[in-house]
Design an enzyme around this catalytic site. Structure first.
Site, PDB file in Angstrom:
ATOM      1  N   MET A 174      60.933  10.189  19.842  1.00 28.85           N
ATOM      2  CA  MET A 174      60.728  11.227  18.641  1.00 28.85           C
ATOM      3  C   MET A 174      59.906  12.474  19.313  1.00 28.85           C
ATOM      4  O   MET A 174      60.269  13.825  19.195  1.00 28.85           O
ATOM      5  CB  MET A 174      60.074  10.611  17.647  1.00 28.85           C
ATOM      6  CG  MET A 174      59.295  11.217  16.804  1.00 28.85           C
ATOM      7  SD  MET A 174      59.936  11.242  15.100  1.00 28.85           S
ATOM      8  CE  MET A 174      59.346  12.925  14.683  1.00 28.85           C
ATOM      9  N   CYS A 406      70.783  21.153   8.967  1.00 29.65           N
ATOM     10  CA  CYS A 406      69.816  22.143   8.939  1.00 29.65           C
ATOM     11  C   CYS A 406      69.011  22.074   7.420  1.00 29.65           C
ATOM     12  O   CYS A 406      69.622  21.353   6.486  1.00 29.65           O
ATOM     13  CB  CYS A 406      70.706  23.530   8.960  1.00 29.65           C
ATOM     14  SG  CYS A 406      71.872  23.687   7.558  1.00 29.65           S
TER      15      CYS A 406
HETATM   16  N1  LIG Z   1      56.390  13.183  12.162  1.00 34.51           N
HETATM   17  C1  LIG Z   1      57.144  12.217  11.786  1.00 34.51           C
HETATM   18  O1  LIG Z   1      57.778  12.604  10.707  1.00 34.51           O
HETATM   19  C2  LIG Z   1      57.051  11.008  12.454  1.00 34.51           C
HETATM   20  C3  LIG Z   1      58.356  10.146  12.334  1.00 34.51           C
HETATM   21  C4  LIG Z   1      58.408   9.185  13.135  1.00 34.51           C
HETATM   22  C5  LIG Z   1      57.318   8.862  13.992  1.00 34.51           C
HETATM   23  N2  LIG Z   1      56.148   9.393  14.194  1.00 34.51           N
HETATM   24  C6  LIG Z   1      55.310   9.277  14.956  1.00 34.51           C
HETATM   25  O2  LIG Z   1      55.192   9.883  15.995  1.00 34.51           O
HETATM   26  C7  LIG Z   1      54.951   9.066  17.454  1.00 34.51           C
HETATM   27  C8  LIG Z   1      55.557   9.182  18.466  1.00 34.51           C
HETATM   28  O3  LIG Z   1      56.733   8.546  18.191  1.00 34.51           O
HETATM   29  P1  LIG Z   1      57.957   8.294  19.441  1.00 34.51           P
HETATM   30  O4  LIG Z   1      59.173   7.595  18.914  1.00 34.51           O
HETATM   31  O5  LIG Z   1      58.172   9.532  20.161  1.00 34.51           O
HETATM   32  O6  LIG Z   1      56.978   7.152  20.375  1.00 34.51           O
HETATM   33  P2  LIG Z   1      57.365   6.549  21.608  1.00 34.51           P
HETATM   34  O7  LIG Z   1      56.515   5.212  21.699  1.00 34.51           O
HETATM   35  O8  LIG Z   1      58.814   6.380  22.037  1.00 34.51           O
HETATM   36  O9  LIG Z   1      56.536   7.433  22.726  1.00 34.51           O
HETATM   37  C9  LIG Z   1      55.281   7.571  22.735  1.00 34.51           C
HETATM   38  C10 LIG Z   1      54.961   8.455  24.197  1.00 34.51           C
HETATM   39  O10 LIG Z   1      53.461   8.524  24.163  1.00 34.51           O
HETATM   40  C11 LIG Z   1      53.122   8.322  25.516  1.00 34.51           C
HETATM   41  N3  LIG Z   1      51.806   8.020  25.643  1.00 34.51           N
HETATM   42  C12 LIG Z   1      51.114   6.797  25.176  1.00 34.51           C
HETATM   43  N4  LIG Z   1      49.880   7.100  25.319  1.00 34.51           N
HETATM   44  C13 LIG Z   1      49.683   8.181  26.061  1.00 34.51           C
HETATM   45  C14 LIG Z   1      48.468   9.047  26.461  1.00 34.51           C
HETATM   46  N5  LIG Z   1      47.121   8.203  26.269  1.00 34.51           N
HETATM   47  N6  LIG Z   1      48.627  10.134  27.181  1.00 34.51           N
HETATM   48  C15 LIG Z   1      49.757  10.686  27.383  1.00 34.51           C
HETATM   49  N7  LIG Z   1      50.770   9.812  26.722  1.00 34.51           N
HETATM   50  C16 LIG Z   1      50.607   8.898  25.935  1.00 34.51           C
HETATM   51  C17 LIG Z   1      54.179   7.406  26.181  1.00 34.51           C
HETATM   52  O11 LIG Z   1      54.129   7.220  27.334  1.00 34.51           O
HETATM   53  C18 LIG Z   1      55.332   7.784  25.199  1.00 34.51           C
HETATM   54  O12 LIG Z   1      56.184   8.364  25.971  1.00 34.51           O
HETATM   55  C19 LIG Z   1      54.542   7.576  16.732  1.00 34.51           C
HETATM   56  O13 LIG Z   1      53.274   7.536  16.512  1.00 34.51           O
HETATM   57  C20 LIG Z   1      55.465   7.742  15.462  1.00 34.51           C
HETATM   58  O14 LIG Z   1      54.810   6.852  14.541  1.00 34.51           O
HETATM   59  C21 LIG Z   1      56.124  10.548  13.439  1.00 34.51           C
END
Ligand SMILES: NC(=O)c1ccc[n+]([C@@H]2O[C@H](COP(=O)([O-])OP(=O)(O)OC[C@H]3O[C@@H](n4cnc5c(N)ncnc54)[C@H](O)[C@@H]3O)[C@@H](O)[C@H]2O)c1
Ligand SMILES: NC(=O)c1ccc[n+]([C@@H]2O[C@H](COP(=O)([O-])OP(=O)(O)OC[C@H]3O[C@@H](n4cnc5c(N)ncnc54)[C@H](O)[C@@H]3O)[C@@H](O)[C@H]2O)c1
Lengths: 555, 555
Positions: A174, A406
């Site tokens: 994401m 969109c």
């Molecule tokens: N804003 C929204 O509406 C929304 C929607 C869905 C998910 N999220 C949240 O966004 C976050 C990311 O989701 P995702 O699907 O991309 O997760 P993901 O697990 O696919 O990616 C997480 C990334 O963070 C990296 N990472 C972990 N620890 C790290 C650190 N200490 N330093 C640098 N990089 C680090 C990992 O290597 C990985 O690439 C989740 O916590 C999720 O719950 C938000």
């Protein structure tokens, strides 16, 4: 019964396999959700979001398909957590499919209860658009992220990120949409990920422009792009808990700071000094130690984010709970910056704006390009929208049936729907389109940790609204309507509703689209009027939306 | 704004104060719910069941009334927890009112959260028929109790309680319906209450035949009536924890044992040796001591009930949690007998049977007597139904608009609705009637401590069903539809839906009634087919109800 041996792919073209487009549409969209181009694990019926399914089981899937193929124009199919449970005689304005997924009585609304029932074969997790058959791949995430950064630009930087530098971390499923969303808004972006392969994948798909050799180079490239008002995204490999404080210390001129590391789960966020390859094993063997170290790292990370805030940057939590974890890690100013919904998205919700999406049932990309032009034609003054549509046309690869998303508001959605239906009627489009949306919308969700966090009147947890939304869409001519529990933030934490309506070019579809695409976003305006948002009151007044408590003499 | 100075009373007769009967009906029924003859505390908008309200506040009430008076035939009013929040353009088959009351996201679905939001003016408690405008007074309780005892008779005593003796306790608001319900089923009943005034009130209203001078006389009268196969109810003053074991010890030939003392709250059930007059003070001052003694008494009481079970009697828990409290009181066989729903009501639910009710908008009792005759005419072979209708005609005093309730199943409800509509059309009835029901019905509620306790497949807590029920009724032409949370058993414990449909004599109403009164109970049949009940499968097969998983070849 196991998965079909052939991959599932929705029929294309204008030949019906069901009795009408009203039933062909849910049939194709169900299949499309399970197309290998679209679904994460089609063999398990999993579409996206962990375990969000399109149907409960393969027998259930086949029974839905079989039923839709013969369903009549005044019949309605009922789907209970991904399984078809009945067919009833209704009327032509009624939805052809009614769906309720993953709903549990409050005291049982937990993952353990859900898992127990799922294990018994009695339920499935529908996420938001998995079980409601309107997932369109990663375009949705890209667009939501684009919209968020556009809202940041609108709020703070005169409508453009040109000349600004965004610092973020997390380039995963994401979070990987962030660099492209920033550059689509003309900004410069520095993105940190501890895992080089994650950054590389985004370079390969053109979501990220380049990976810097080291932090020095990364900063230099990004700062230069900011100076030149050039759109550029630069990845840097490293741990955010180390690098974000370092970037702060160096006084890099950062304008916007956020984060999408996997902070929601302290066993996924990497503590400092751990290699990504070693993390799973370490987390499995010493979960408590890992958690403590991850939280300590998040505390450092968030402390630096607050440092940027104090230095005048725009800082926000992007829905990953990093503030809460940093607080558990011992940092007490973690909640000094807001979540993204109250900060940027709520004003959009007040205008009934949300993720309007459509898919071409023909399967022909030309149909989407035609609708893209129609959107540009309908809303010539909306620059942000125009930029998105043009860039999406260039940059977004379709997954499954060609689709577009969109954000449109109250009034705008109905106009777009009317236009699309005309274009089906006069054959500018080669087959009907479906028009739907994510459950994350202005009047369709109660989710106190995300969409309804910090409502002005404290009504975050009131779930009457998404239920009314579902009843309203059912009363307005939607083709299928769904009520789900637990999407996005998990069991016990959200209730939300969806709708999809078919534009088949008929006058009846025009009438239905007009009602649905007016009333569905109207629920968002009304919900925010009720919570006391002035912007929503203004929209309601401007467009003559009827709010009974504001009519008549006070008695 | 405070309560109106004049008591509220629905308009009578056939002159409209709204634009059509589709809107006049909800208007009159809302007002009727607040008629002092019907409502418990009309000045507080409380209809029944603790704090079940018809509207959130007086301004909200007036705004609903004002809006219904002008609402058009293709418009829909939205009510969120008793407050009107919007009016939207829909279509003529859509409900005129959509209601969502008291709904909370799972993790917030508790009384404290609800009270907080109620205090902020953001919610109200809708109970089941209070906030959905179809409460008809105590007739509903009497009929439900009658139906339960009829089901006991059907299961165990060849369809009649003649020649049987029922022993019970608790002659309060709800329990006081027991003696009349037993005698209406031709049985003899011995009912114990610690509070003489409660028994006396039921003698005064002819629900109880007599109060015995002491236990000896009570037993003698009741046993003689049983011998003579005579209907008779006899009250005895005393503590059930003392008297039930004593009656067991004496070997009195009891056939059926149940209880409706206020066992759900250990501060309401009287411990032995306490005078009813002293109880409130004692409970307030020493709640823990009181609780311990009450539970000890309940343990004795339930132990005696199990003694009757062992001796061959039919024994059941009537929804007051006395088994759970007795277990807490140290008695380990408390759950040896079942709750009333799994024991007697579920088989009715399998046939789509539930509390069908209607009210005469004319206000003329003659209209209800006419419909009573129609029911007798429609179902001449249903003796139990006939007995109820005849006795209700004699014994039940109307409260507010004249109304009737009886349990009808899948198929039967649609036939009754069609007949009533014809009778409005040809003026055998002086004005339209509304046809609705309690939310406690076969396919409209998820409530793991009551209606869905002990489902065969373990699906007690799955709330997809009541939500589908609401969507189905919205898709079938109901005039108003509601989704509530927490009725009957409290916050976090139930989700349920209601519908009311107007029979105004038009062909359109006939078509809508046919859909609604077929599909609404069909949801009950389908829900029980899905849970694996053979009786429901039989009904579905007999009546050609379509269950997709049972059609087609297994693939
Ligand atoms: N804003 C929204 O509406 C929304 C929607 C869905 C998910 N999220 C949240 O966004 C976050 C990311 O989701 P995702 O699907 O991309 O997760 P993901 O697990 O696919 O990616 C997480 C990334 O963070 C990296 N990472 C972990 N620890 C790290 C650190 N200490 N330093 C640098 N990089 C680090 C990992 O290597 C990985 O690439 C989740 O916590 C999720 O719950 C938000
Ligand atoms: N079956 C259902 O669907 C259903 C529905 C609503 C309520 N209930 C339950 O039924 C119970 C009765 O409800 P109600 O409205 O009649 O309550 P109530 O408080 O009006 O009446 C309770 C009666 O029990 C008597 N009592 C208390 N302790 C006693 C004792 N030790 N011995 C003898 N009599 C004693 C009281 O004097 C009182 O008359 C409650 O627990 C309620 O939760 C069941």
């Amino acid at each position: 019964m196991t998965a079909p041996t052939e991959p599932i792919r929705a029929p294309r073209g204008s030949t019906l396999s069901a009795r009408s487009w009203q039933t062909e549409a849910p049939l194709r969209m169900l299949m499309n959700n399970l197309d290998p181009e679209v679904a994460e694990r089609p063999q398990d019926l999993v579409v996206y979001g962990g375990s969000g399914r399109a149907a409960r089981s393969w027998p259930a899937y086949h029974a839905i398909v079989r039923t839709l193929r013969t369903l009549g124009p005044e019949e309605t199919l009922l789907v209970q957590s991904g399984k078809p449970v009945g067919v009833l005689a209704t009327h032509e304005w009624a939805p052809r499919v009614l769906i309720a997924n993953s709903n549990l009585v409050g005291d049982w609304a937990s993952w353990p209860e859900f898992r127990k029932l799922e294990h018994l074969g009695l339920m499935m997790y529908g996420q938001m658009t998995a079980g409601s058959w309107i997932y369109i791949g990663t375009q949705g995430i890209l667009q939501g992220t684009y919209e968020t950064f556009a809202a940041v630009a609108a709020k703070r930087f005169n409508g453009t990120l040109a000349g600004t530098l965004t610092l973020t971390a997390g380039c995963g499923g994401m979070g990987g949409a962030q660099p492209l969303a920033v550059t689509m808004n003309d900004g410069a972006c520095l993105i940190i990920d501890v895992d080089r392969t994650r950054l590389q994948r985004r370079v390969d798909t053109r979501y990220l422009d380049t990976i810097a050799a080291d932090l020095d180079e990364g900063i230099a490239l990004a700062v230069q792009a900011k100076k030149d008002r050039r759109a550029l995204s630069v990845g840097v490999v490293g741990n955010a808990a180390t690098l974000v404080p370092e970037i702060l210390r160096r006084g890099v001129p950062v304008d916007i700071v956020t984060d999408q590391t996997s902070a929601h789960d302290p066993l996924s966020y990497l503590p400092e000094g751990i290699d990504p390859g070693d993390a799973p094993d370490y987390a499995a063997k010493k979960p408590e130690e890992f958690t403590d170290r991850a939280r300590a790292a998040m505390a450092k990370h968030v402390e630096a984010m607050v440092g940027f805030l104090d230095a005048g940057a725009e800082v926000f939590d992007y829905g990953n709970s990093i503030r809460g974890e940093a607080q558990l890690g011992g940092y007490d100013r973690a909640f000094a910056f807001p979540g993204f919904v109250p900060a940027y998205i709520r004003p959009l919700f007040c205008e009934g704006k949300g993720p309007f999406r459509w898919a071409a049932l023909s399967g022909d990309p030309a149909d989407i390009h035609t609708t893209d032009r129609a959107i540009l034609d309908l809303f010539p003054d909306n620059e942000q929208l125009g930029r998105w549509i043009r860039m999406a046309g260039e940059r977004v690869a379709f997954q499954g049936l060609p689709a577009r998303i969109c954000w449109l508001g109250y009034g705008e959605r109905a106009r777009a729907g009317a236009r699309f239906n005309e274009m089906v009627a006069d054959c500018r489009l080669s087959a009907p389109v479906v028009i739907g949306r994510d459950h994350l919308d202005s009047g369709s969700v109660a989710s106190p940790y995300r969409e309804t966090e910090g409502m002005a009147d404290g009504s975050d947890a009131i779930a009457d609204w998404p239920l009314l939304n579902a009843l309203v869409n059912t009363s307005s001519g939607a083709t299928w309507v769904s009520i789900h529990h637990g999407g996005g933030v998990g069991m016990g934490r959200s209730i939300h509703a969806g709708q999809v309506t078919v534009a088949d070019g008929t006058p009846l579809a025009a009438a239905k689209l007009d009602r649905v695409l007016t009333n569905d976003p109207a629920m968002g305006v009304i919900r925010h009027v009720d919570a006391g948002y002035e912007l929503a009151e203004h929209v309601a007044e401007r467009d003559g939306l009827r709010i009974p408590m504001r009519e008549g003499d006070v008695q």
